[in-house]
Scaffold this motif. Structure first.
Motif, PDB file in Angstrom:
ATOM      1  N   GLU A 205       0.841  -1.195   0.000  1.00 52.58           N
ATOM      2  CA  GLU A 205       0.000   0.000   0.000  1.00 52.58           C
ATOM      3  C   GLU A 205       0.879   1.248   0.000  1.00 52.58           C
ATOM      4  O   GLU A 205       2.015   1.215   0.492  1.00 52.58           O
ATOM      5  CB  GLU A 205      -0.900  -0.010   1.241  1.00 52.58           C
ATOM      6  N   PRO A 206       0.405   2.352  -0.537  1.00 48.91           N
ATOM      7  CA  PRO A 206       1.204   3.585  -0.547  1.00 48.91           C
ATOM      8  C   PRO A 206       1.682   3.949   0.861  1.00 48.91           C
ATOM      9  O   PRO A 206       0.944   3.823   1.841  1.00 48.91           O
ATOM     10  CB  PRO A 206       0.226   4.632  -1.096  1.00 48.91           C
ATOM     11  N   SER A 207       2.902   4.398   0.943  1.00 47.94           N
ATOM     12  CA  SER A 207       3.518   4.681   2.230  1.00 47.94           C
ATOM     13  C   SER A 207       3.452   6.172   2.563  1.00 47.94           C
ATOM     14  O   SER A 207       3.664   7.019   1.702  1.00 47.94           O
ATOM     15  CB  SER A 207       4.979   4.222   2.212  1.00 47.94           C
ATOM     16  N   ARG A 208       3.182   6.468   3.829  1.00 46.76           N
ATOM     17  CA  ARG A 208       3.356   7.831   4.325  1.00 46.76           C
ATOM     18  C   ARG A 208       4.841   8.057   4.606  1.00 46.76           C
ATOM     19  O   ARG A 208       5.591   7.090   4.785  1.00 46.76           O
ATOM     20  CB  ARG A 208       2.535   8.036   5.600  1.00 46.76           C
ATOM     21  N   PRO A 209       5.290   9.302   4.677  1.00 50.06           N
ATOM     22  CA  PRO A 209       6.715   9.539   4.930  1.00 50.06           C
ATOM     23  C   PRO A 209       7.221   8.855   6.192  1.00 50.06           C
ATOM     24  O   PRO A 209       8.324   8.318   6.210  1.00 50.06           O
ATOM     25  CB  PRO A 209       6.792  11.063   5.044  1.00 50.06           C
ATOM     26  N   LEU A 210       6.399   8.886   7.253  1.00 47.87           N
ATOM     27  CA  LEU A 210       6.738   8.194   8.493  1.00 47.87           C
ATOM     28  C   LEU A 210       5.521   7.413   8.965  1.00 47.87           C
ATOM     29  O   LEU A 210       4.406   7.941   8.992  1.00 47.87           O
ATOM     30  CB  LEU A 210       7.174   9.175   9.584  1.00 47.87           C
ATOM     31  N   GLU A 211       5.732   6.161   9.356  1.00 46.63           N
ATOM     32  CA  GLU A 211       4.663   5.330   9.885  1.00 46.63           C
ATOM     33  C   GLU A 211       5.066   4.795  11.252  1.00 46.63           C
ATOM     34  O   GLU A 211       6.156   5.075  11.754  1.00 46.63           O
ATOM     35  CB  GLU A 211       4.365   4.193   8.897  1.00 46.63           C
ATOM     36  N   LYS A 212       4.212   4.025  11.846  1.00 45.95           N
ATOM     37  CA  LYS A 212       4.518   3.439  13.142  1.00 45.95           C
ATOM     38  C   LYS A 212       5.780   2.593  13.038  1.00 45.95           C
ATOM     39  O   LYS A 212       6.009   1.906  12.047  1.00 45.95           O
ATOM     40  CB  LYS A 212       3.352   2.575  13.616  1.00 45.95           C
ATOM     41  N   GLN A 213       6.612   2.655  14.086  1.00 45.69           N
ATOM     42  CA  GLN A 213       7.889   1.946  14.067  1.00 45.69           C
ATOM     43  C   GLN A 213       7.688   0.474  14.453  1.00 45.69           C
ATOM     44  O   GLN A 213       7.137   0.182  15.514  1.00 45.69           O
ATOM     45  CB  GLN A 213       8.875   2.615  15.032  1.00 45.69           C
ATOM     46  N   TYR A 214       8.178  -0.418  13.581  1.00 40.56           N
ATOM     47  CA  TYR A 214       8.022  -1.854  13.818  1.00 40.56           C
ATOM     48  C   TYR A 214       9.334  -2.630  13.838  1.00 40.56           C
ATOM     49  O   TYR A 214       9.475  -3.592  14.580  1.00 40.56           O
ATOM     50  CB  TYR A 214       7.145  -2.474  12.719  1.00 40.56           C
ATOM     51  N   TRP A 215      10.309  -2.236  12.983  1.00 41.38           N
ATOM     52  CA  TRP A 215      11.418  -3.138  12.678  1.00 41.38           C
ATOM     53  C   TRP A 215      12.753  -2.557  13.130  1.00 41.38           C
ATOM     54  O   TRP A 215      13.086  -1.427  12.839  1.00 41.38           O
ATOM     55  CB  TRP A 215      11.479  -3.417  11.175  1.00 41.38           C
ATOM     56  N   ALA A 216      13.530  -3.394  13.812  1.00 36.18           N
ATOM     57  CA  ALA A 216      14.884  -2.991  14.203  1.00 36.18           C
ATOM     58  C   ALA A 216      15.831  -3.061  13.017  1.00 36.18           C
ATOM     59  O   ALA A 216      16.758  -2.261  12.869  1.00 36.18           O
ATOM     60  CB  ALA A 216      15.395  -3.890  15.324  1.00 36.18           C
ATOM     61  N   GLY A 217      15.592  -4.021  12.154  1.00 35.36           N
ATOM     62  CA  GLY A 217      16.407  -4.197  10.950  1.00 35.36           C
ATOM     63  C   GLY A 217      15.575  -4.863   9.880  1.00 35.36           C
ATOM     64  O   GLY A 217      14.480  -5.369  10.155  1.00 35.36           O
ATOM     65  N   ALA A 218      16.094  -4.861   8.662  1.00 34.15           N
ATOM     66  CA  ALA A 218      15.360  -5.496   7.571  1.00 34.15           C
ATOM     67  C   ALA A 218      16.323  -5.912   6.474  1.00 34.15           C
ATOM     68  O   ALA A 218      17.356  -5.271   6.251  1.00 34.15           O
ATOM     69  CB  ALA A 218      14.300  -4.560   6.999  1.00 34.15           C
ATOM     70  N   VAL A 219      15.966  -7.018   5.804  1.00 32.71           N
ATOM     71  CA  VAL A 219      16.635  -7.450   4.580  1.00 32.71           C
ATOM     72  C   VAL A 219      15.594  -7.354   3.473  1.00 32.71           C
ATOM     73  O   VAL A 219      14.559  -8.023   3.530  1.00 32.71           O
ATOM     74  CB  VAL A 219      17.163  -8.896   4.696  1.00 32.71           C
ATOM     75  N   ASP A 220      15.859  -6.497   2.488  1.00 32.44           N
ATOM     76  CA  ASP A 220      14.871  -6.284   1.421  1.00 32.44           C
ATOM     77  C   ASP A 220      15.389  -6.795   0.088  1.00 32.44           C
ATOM     78  O   ASP A 220      16.462  -6.396  -0.368  1.00 32.44           O
ATOM     79  CB  ASP A 220      14.515  -4.809   1.281  1.00 32.44           C
ATOM     80  N   THR A 221      14.593  -7.655  -0.554  1.00 33.45           N
ATOM     81  CA  THR A 221      14.937  -8.191  -1.867  1.00 33.45           C
ATOM     82  C   THR A 221      14.006  -7.676  -2.965  1.00 33.45           C
ATOM     83  O   THR A 221      14.117  -8.100  -4.109  1.00 33.45           O
ATOM     84  CB  THR A 221      14.860  -9.734  -1.861  1.00 33.45           C
ATOM     85  N   VAL A 222      13.079  -6.773  -2.607  1.00 41.37           N
ATOM     86  CA  VAL A 222      11.984  -6.409  -3.503  1.00 41.37           C
ATOM     87  C   VAL A 222      12.151  -5.023  -4.110  1.00 41.37           C
ATOM     88  O   VAL A 222      11.963  -4.813  -5.308  1.00 41.37           O
ATOM     89  CB  VAL A 222      10.624  -6.506  -2.771  1.00 41.37           C
ATOM     90  N   GLY A 223      12.484  -4.022  -3.275  1.00 47.19           N
ATOM     91  CA  GLY A 223      12.607  -2.660  -3.769  1.00 47.19           C
ATOM     92  C   GLY A 223      11.259  -1.975  -3.943  1.00 47.19           C
ATOM     93  O   GLY A 223      10.234  -2.434  -3.451  1.00 47.19           O
ATOM     94  N   ASN A 224      11.265  -0.840  -4.634  1.00 47.24           N
ATOM     95  CA  ASN A 224      10.061  -0.105  -5.025  1.00 47.24           C
ATOM     96  C   ASN A 224       9.164   0.216  -3.819  1.00 47.24           C
ATOM     97  O   ASN A 224       9.640   0.645  -2.789  1.00 47.24           O
ATOM     98  CB  ASN A 224       9.301  -0.878  -6.103  1.00 47.24           C
ATOM     99  N   HIS A 225       7.843   0.036  -3.955  1.00 50.45           N
ATOM    100  CA  HIS A 225       6.889   0.433  -2.917  1.00 50.45           C
ATOM    101  C   HIS A 225       7.095  -0.341  -1.622  1.00 50.45           C
ATOM    102  O   HIS A 225       6.877   0.205  -0.532  1.00 50.45           O
ATOM    103  CB  HIS A 225       5.461   0.238  -3.425  1.00 50.45           C
ATOM    104  N   VAL A 226       7.512  -1.603  -1.740  1.00 51.59           N
ATOM    105  CA  VAL A 226       7.729  -2.410  -0.537  1.00 51.59           C
ATOM    106  C   VAL A 226       8.880  -1.821   0.276  1.00 51.59           C
ATOM    107  O   VAL A 226       8.775  -1.640   1.496  1.00 51.59           O
ATOM    108  CB  VAL A 226       8.006  -3.876  -0.903  1.00 51.59           C
TER     109      VAL A 226
END
Length: 326
Positions: A205-226
């Motif tokens: 879904e479209p992202s706001r500039p700042l959202e609720k904080q959930y993740w200490a770290g992340a590994v992203d393989t997707v890019g773009n909107h995700v």
């Protein structure tokens, strides 16, 4: 003579077929290798199907990864009978690659077979697992510890994602796995160590500039909107290791999370990674990956099946790793 999968351009179409070749046709390199296994990565899929502009010069033997035995060497670091692994360095893109019975490679592109792994197991890991290890190491280097909070892995059912889930879990992190095929992959990802599995749609879904904080770290393989959504949801001081663009190469975001939450976006490249650090990463993979990984998250095929699986991997229809028996 030897056989190989060869990609050609015919009437504007990319065509892959098994061909008989002569050793004299192999490109330059100091080390001649009898290839035992290769693997199928997303980039290989793009090259073989022609869906991505990976290959510029034809004909080309694909295969970013290979493992096998040295049968001749002009470099003192390798002798006849040595077992080796090669990933990256443009092999399979601009230098004939691993989907072939023979490969001639530069010695600088090789690493000795890691202790504790077979040739087959190294290709079950391949570029995907090597990249996953670099992503995990980036989080460790950034002091994202297991007690910092949940770590997100996007594209978790793919090659990089599934190995990242396994490695992070083995190191004690609470891993949240993201997949676009929740029903099919939930059990597998939990078996690899994910504490939670969520559907990719919640991050598209479209992202706001700042959202609720959930993740200490992340590994992203997707890019773009995700990736944009993940960045907006990072904890203060959070780090995202980004290594893929399966969802596209755009990044529709702002600088807000970087300057207000001290978030870091760390790019990960495995193609030109220095040799000393390569060897260290392979040693860690050999030490960390449990036997269950090789039993749960890998499919073995032969070269004749590669075009079919290449189509599948570019359509997001392959789970885990695909190892190719040469």
């Amino acid at each position: 003579m030897f056989s190989a999968l060869v990609i050609n351009k015919r009437d504007g179409r990319t065509v892959a077929s098994i061909e008989q070749l002569d050793e004299s046709q192999l490109p330059e390199g100091e080390v001649l290798v009898a290839v035992e296994y290769s693997s199928l990565n997303y980039k290989d899929g793009l090259a073989i199907t022609g869906k991505g502009k990976i290959i510029k010069d034809f004909p080309m033997v694909p295969g970013v990864d290979l493992s096998g035995t040295v049968i001749s060497s002009q470099d003192v670091r390798y002798k006849v009978g040595d077992k080796i692994v090669s990933t990256g360095w443009g092999v399979g893109e601009n230098h004939w690659g691993g989907m072939s019975q023979l490969a001639r490679l530069k010695a600088d592109w090789l690493v000795p077979l890691p202790i504790g792994l077979s040739s087959k197991q190294t290709m079950m890991i391949g570029t995907a697992g090597f990249t996953a290890m670099l992503c995990v190491q980036a989080l460790i280097d950034a002091s994202i510890n297991p007690d910092a909070g949940e770590v997100l892995v996007t594209g978790a059912s793919g090659g990089v994602g599934s190995i990242a889930v396994t490695l992070l879990s083995k190191l004690g992190y609470r891993v949240v796995a993201v997949t676009g095929r929740l029903e099919q992959n939930k059990t597998l990802l939990e078996g690899l160590g994910a504490s939670r599995v969520i559907d990719r749609s919640v991050l598209e879904e479209p992202s706001r500039p700042l959202e609720k904080q959930y993740w200490a770290g992340a590994v992203d393989t997707v890019g773009n909107h995700v990736l944009a959504k993940v960045l907006a949801q990072m904890n203060y001081n959070g780090v995202v290791a980004a290594c893929g663009l399966a969802g596209g190469f755009s990044l529709p975001t702002t600088v807000m999370q970087f300057i207000l939450r001290n978030v870091r976006l760390q790019g990960i490249d495995s193609v030109m990674y220095p040799i000393e650090k390569r060897i260290a990463a392979w040693e860690k993979l050999a030490a960390l990956l449990p036997n269950e990984f090789f039993q749960q998250a890998c499919t073995e095929i032969d070269v004749q099946q590669v075009p079919e699986f290449a189509e599948n991997i570019t359509n997001g229809q392959v789970t885990g790793r695909v190892v190719i028996r040469i």
